[in-house]
Design an enzyme around this catalytic site. Structure first.
Site, short mmCIF file in Angstrom:
data_model
loop_
_atom_site.label_atom_id
_atom_site.label_comp_id
_atom_site.label_asym_id
_atom_site.label_seq_id
_atom_site.Cartn_x
_atom_site.Cartn_y
_atom_site.Cartn_z
CE LYS A 111 -4.06 -1.93 0.27
NZ LYS A 111 -4.92 -2.04 -0.89
CE LYS A 194 -4.45 -9.75 -4.04
NZ LYS A 194 -5.17 -9.72 -2.79
CE LYS A 197 -12.51 -6.57 -3.28
NZ LYS A 197 -13.42 -6.94 -2.24
#
Ligand code: TYM
Length: 329
Positions: A111, A194, A197
């Site tokens: 992040k 992966k 979203k």
């Protein structure tokens, strides 16, 4: 009997990774265990949704849980923010969670790289909130995908630290769990990484058939193997991994054989994969639409779940408060 718990962040619609990593895995266990499944709406606040988006996403995800077969009469199905004991346990666990270990967490580092302008304290302490989610019901098995393994490791660390610190044997050690096999990682359609979203590479349970066909046909491939039985490059392996989740073993074997004989035509494989995904998602999509139109049902389910979850959570928080030393005069 195991206490099984899992959850999904309410940041939009659910994709195939959420289904095969967590929800579908959980649905298969709900009748044999004491089960909790929740919508992690506090976790979704790290990305600052608008009030409308926050509420809309929670509603969508609740409808999707039900559409996938989660039975609210059997499992306790609830929204995280309906259970005030969770943020209380989060606060208590944060007192024994250290900056260094939180900063070393892979998801935090990712992040920091991806959103350098919004590195808030909620992101740093994301693993303690997740530990509170799990420990509040003293869960032992946590059906999640491979990406959550490290968070589970941290939950065990926090649980053990609490037990050691107060010389009790109170919290059990929860393990990440997949039904009968290794933890699953459903890849994206963009050749690496992966399905997620925020990666823009996902197929959603609510996608229309035409959207699914378009997404799958655009998936990254290469010019094909040049020698028999060659190892598969990542992008190709990814297509096979998704196929293994949604198609019959015969279909997978057919394309494996074609690949190994250097006769594979990726266009044919993608067409088959798209149709198999559509066959899998269509009944779910239709149920999502019907449930979303039934606000009374959603309200009933949310209220019932909140009540059951609070009952279990208040027992834990009262024990924990006592262990720590909060006493009435
Ligand atoms: P989240 O919302 O990112 O994902 C929800 C669940 O879906 C799984 N998942 C995948 N599994 C396989 N392949 C993929 N491509 C894939 N993408 C997502 C995740 O492993 C997860 O199980 N921190 C959690 C939510 C959470 C939670 C919890 C989970 C909060 N508290 C307590 C379990 C227990 C998260 O962000 O998952």
């Amino acid at each position: 009997m195991d206490i099984v718990l899992s959850g999904i962040r309410s940041t939009g619609k659910l994709h195939l990774g959420n289904y095969f990593g967590a929800l579908g895995n959980f649905v298969r266990m709900q009748h044999e265990n004491k089960c909790f499944f929740f919508i992690a709406d506090y976790h979704s606040l790290t990305t600052h949704p608008t009030p409308e988006d926050l509420h809309g996403s929670v509603k969508q995800v609740l409808a999707e849980y039900l559409a996938c077969g989660l039975d609210p009469e059997v499992a306790t199905l609830y929204i995280q923010s309906d259970v005030p004991q969770i943020p209380e346990l989060y606060l208590l666990l944060n007192m024994n969670a250290y900056k260094g270990e939180l900063e070393r967490c892979t998801s935090f580092k990712e992040k920091v790289r991806k959103q350098p302008n919004n590195i808030n304290a909620g992101l740093l302490t994301y693993p303690t909130l997740m530990a509170a989610d799990i420990l509040i019901h003293k869960a032992t098995k946590v059906p999640v995908g491979k990406d959550q393994e490290q968070h589970l490791e941290m939950t065990r660390t926090f649980a053990n630290r609490f037990n050691r610190m107060y010389k009790v044997d109170y919290f059990p050690e929860p393990v990440a769990f997949n039904f009968g096999e290794d933890l699953i990682k459903i890849p994206g359609l963009d050749g690496s990484g992966k399905m997620g979203k925020s990666e823009g590479n996902a197929i959603y349970l609510s996608d229309a058939p035409e959207t699914i066909r378009k997404k799958v046909m655009k998936a990254v491939t290469d010019s094909g193997p040049t020698q028999p039985n060659q190892p598969k490059p990542e992008a190709i392996q990814n297509l096979f991994t998704i196929m293994k989740a949604v198609s019959s073993p015969d279909t997978v074997q057919y394309f494996e054989d074609k690949y190994n004989a250097c006769e594979i035509r990726y266009g044919d494989m993608k067409k088959q994969l798209a149709e198999d995904i559509i066959t899998f998602t269509t009944p779910i999509r239709q149920r999502i639409e019907a449930i979303l139109a039934d606000n009374d049902k959603l309200q009933r389910v949310a209220r019932m779940g909140a009540e059951k979850a609070r009952e279990s959570a208040s027992k834990t928080i009262s024990d924990v408060r006592h262990i720590i030393g909060f006493r009435e005069f």
